[in-house]
Design an enzyme around this catalytic site. Structure first.
Site, PDB file in Angstrom:
ATOM      1  CG  ASN A   1      51.058 -27.099  32.048  1.00  9.06           C
ATOM      2  OD1 ASN A   1      51.970 -27.760  32.549  1.00  9.06           O
ATOM      3  ND2 ASN A   1      50.113 -27.656  31.316  1.00  9.06           N
TER       4      ASN A   1
ATOM      5  CD  GLU B   1      50.151 -35.075  30.439  1.00 13.76           C
ATOM      6  OE1 GLU B   1      49.811 -34.106  29.725  1.00 13.76           O
ATOM      7  OE2 GLU B   1      50.318 -35.000  31.660  1.00 13.76           O
TER       8      GLU B   1
ATOM      9  CB  CYS C   1      48.508 -31.436  28.719  1.00 11.46           C
ATOM     10  SG  CYS C   1      47.941 -32.105  30.290  1.00 11.46           S
TER      11      CYS C   1
ATOM     12  CD  GLU D   1      49.056 -29.052  23.441  1.00  8.30           C
ATOM     13  OE1 GLU D   1      48.395 -29.442  24.410  1.00  8.30           O
ATOM     14  OE2 GLU D   1      50.219 -29.446  23.200  1.00  8.30           O
TER      15      GLU D   1
ATOM     16  N   PRO E   1      62.579 -29.478  37.754  1.00 11.15           N
ATOM     17  CG  PRO E   1      62.611 -27.809  39.396  1.00 11.15           C
ATOM     18  CD  PRO E   1      63.324 -29.064  38.948  1.00 11.15           C
TER      19      PRO E   1
ATOM     20  CD  GLU F   1      52.309 -38.975  34.836  1.00 10.87           C
ATOM     21  OE1 GLU F   1      51.608 -37.967  34.635  1.00 10.87           O
ATOM     22  OE2 GLU F   1      53.539 -38.936  34.957  1.00 10.87           O
TER      23      GLU F   1
END
Length: 523
Positions: free
Chosen positions: A196, A296, A330, A427, A220, A504
């Site tokens: 995202n 996260e 997120c 979510e 990735p 972070e």
């Protein structure tokens, strides 16, 4: 309840909004052609890399396998990257371990200078890097540029943090002893990122790792690998030595690659952004060697509109918070709670604003919102809408997938969504604003906290006392009070409960360093 004429005007507005929303389906952005897939239409085609990156070399998969990467707005193929596996992952980890011996010995000033060069190169190639994000992720160019600048800001921030990694002296209770604490890089770091934010989710981790003196192996996502590979290309130009950054691309072999990146005894830290179920699995793998872990994970952010809120500001807050990235962030508002006395007014204004969205190819300048990343994401939004409707919710706007090429779902506003609807329990990760009514502050705080995750939360109120009460009561790692935007390089980013571990950004460089005590005696 609001007076009858307010409800009547709301219904009229909803119908007019739906009429305007139909223009979404006829928007010219749906009539487009892919531009120069071989070079992405970039000013500098050399930024497009179609190989993995290990020990300073661009390499293919040993078995020749490739992953096809497509544009989610058109379904056209952008190119391929290697389908790497366990062997390539071990090579990358070994290369990072070898490079750590020298990179960890560089001075903070040296690392600062290299990162500043990387930051300058990212700024120099802003247009190309933003376009690359749009092509592989789908978000509109303006939003992709915003991500790119956000991504670059992490490199700039951690360049400066590199020279602020101070130690300390702690007074000893014993005569003739001096306690000195120094900070040292943890070692080889595994970085696993989502699609995202193809660039920013890497630099938020990589910037801190490099500034601390760590070396990295990056996996990735297969949907958006080109942004990561472009960063490696620019890092090489900036002077990052071979082996300090390694990139392994994979799709079919993700379990083997992820396991090695977590279980290898050479790796000393794992940093992951993604779903909570995957986060738990990776944390279990890393636990075997007691690695440092930063996670996260998933969110289910509440967005609360109190009756004393500035309604216009709250609507704008939802727009940017819920619909940024077409709802695929997120920290998106996922559960929107509105106090009864302002419910109708808020719902009508939100529907009117969302009706003005232009959905289409992110390369079109008129597009405000792009596609979802793939059809599975569309399916999930559709399932949440259908569940809400089956439980009594009403469609104010949208509610349907958009037919044709690409993974599109119409921006949607639902009213009268029950608190136990699927959209309020999971979510969504899509352009669905689900409105739930509440009566009291105590009630809505309990509703907001009734979830296993706690990444971000938002609310709008002009009552100063309420601002502090609610901000402290929400069980989340980050709160936006009277704002829908919280993401910045300078803040501690992370959640509580099942939304993750560690922080972070901000002072996140400490997550990549160990404190070592040196006790000097005999003085």
């Amino acid at each position: 309840m609001p007076p009858a004429r307010t409800l009547t005007s709301t219904v009229s507005l909803v119908f007019s909004s739906q009429l305007r929303a139909r223009q979404i389906y006829r928007h010219p952005a749906f009539r487009f052609r892919m531009a120069s897939s071989s070079a992405f239409g970039l000013k500098e085609a050399s930024l497009v890399r179609s190989q993995g990156f290990i020990d300073g070399k661009w390499v293919d998969a040993k078995d020749g396998g490739v992953i096809k990467v497509t544009n989610p707005a058109t379904t056209e193929e952008l190119g391929t990257v290697p389908e790497m596996g366990l062997a390539e992952t071990k090579e990358a980890i070994d290369a990072a371990a070898k490079a750590f011996k020298t990179w960890s010995k560089t001075t903070a000033n040296q690392r600062h200078d290299i990162l500043i060069k990387l930051y300058a190169l990212m700024k120099e190639h802003s247009d190309d890097l933003a376009r690359m994000i749009t092509l592989e992720n789908g978000k509109p160019l303006a939003e992709a540029m915003g991500e790119h600048l956000y991504s670059a800001s992490f490199i700039e921030w951690f360049a400066e943090e590199a020279v602020r990694t101070y130690g300390e002296q702690i007074p000893s209770p014993f005569p003739g002893v001096r306690n000195i604490v120094i900070k040292q890089p943890v070692g080889v770091v595994s970085i696993l990122t989502p699609w995202n934010f193809p660039s920013a989710m890497i630099t938020r981790k990589l910037g801190a790792a490099l500034a601390a003196g760590c070396t990295a192996v990056i996996k990735p996502p297969p949907e958006t690998p080109f942004s990561a590979l472009a960063l490696a290309e620019l890092a090489t130009r900036a002077g990052v030595p071979p082996g300090v950054i390694n990139i392994v691309t994979t799709q079919s072999n993700v379990r083997d690659v992820g396991r090695e990146m977590c279980e290898s005894p050479i790796v000393q830290k794992v940093s992951f952004t993604g779903s909570t179920p995957v986060a738990k699995m990776l944390a279990q793998m890393a636990a075997g060697t007691l690695k440092k872990v930063s996670i996260e994970a998933g969110g289910n952010a509440p967005f609360i509109v109190f009756d004393d809120a500035d309604i216009d500001a709250a609507v704008e807050g939802v727009i940017v918070c819920k619909f940024r990235g077409t709802g695929q962030t997120c920290v998106c508002a996922n559960r929107i709670f509105v106090q009864s006395s302002v419910y109708a007014e808020f719902a009508s204004r939100l529907a009117e604003r969302v009706a003005a969205f232009k959905v289409g190819n992110g390369l079109d300048k008129e597009t405000t919102h792009g596609p979802l990343i793939h059809d599975r994401a569309v399916d999930k939004v559709e399932a949440h809408v259908e569940d809400a409707l089956a439980n009594g919710a009403q469609v104010l706007l949208g509610g349907k997938r958009i037919p044709g090429a690409g993974s599109f779902f119409a921006p949607t506003v639902l009213s009268d969504v029950p608190a136990d609807a699927l959209v309020n329990r999971e979510e969504t990760f899509g352009p669905l604003a689900a409105l739930t009514r509440f009566e009291t502050e105590e009630e809505v705080v309990a509703m907001a906290n009734n979830t296993a995750v706690g990444l971000a939360g938002y609310f709008f109120s002009r009552d100063v006392g309420r601002v502090w009460r609610v901000a402290e009561a929400l069980e989340v790692g980050m709160v936006g009070a009277n704002t829908g935007v919280i993401s910045q390089a300078v803040i501690p980013f992370g959640g509580v409960k099942e939304s993750g571990l560690g922080r972070e950004g901000g002072h996140g460089i400490s997550e990549y360093m160990n404190e070592k005590l040196i006790a000097f005696g005999g003085l």
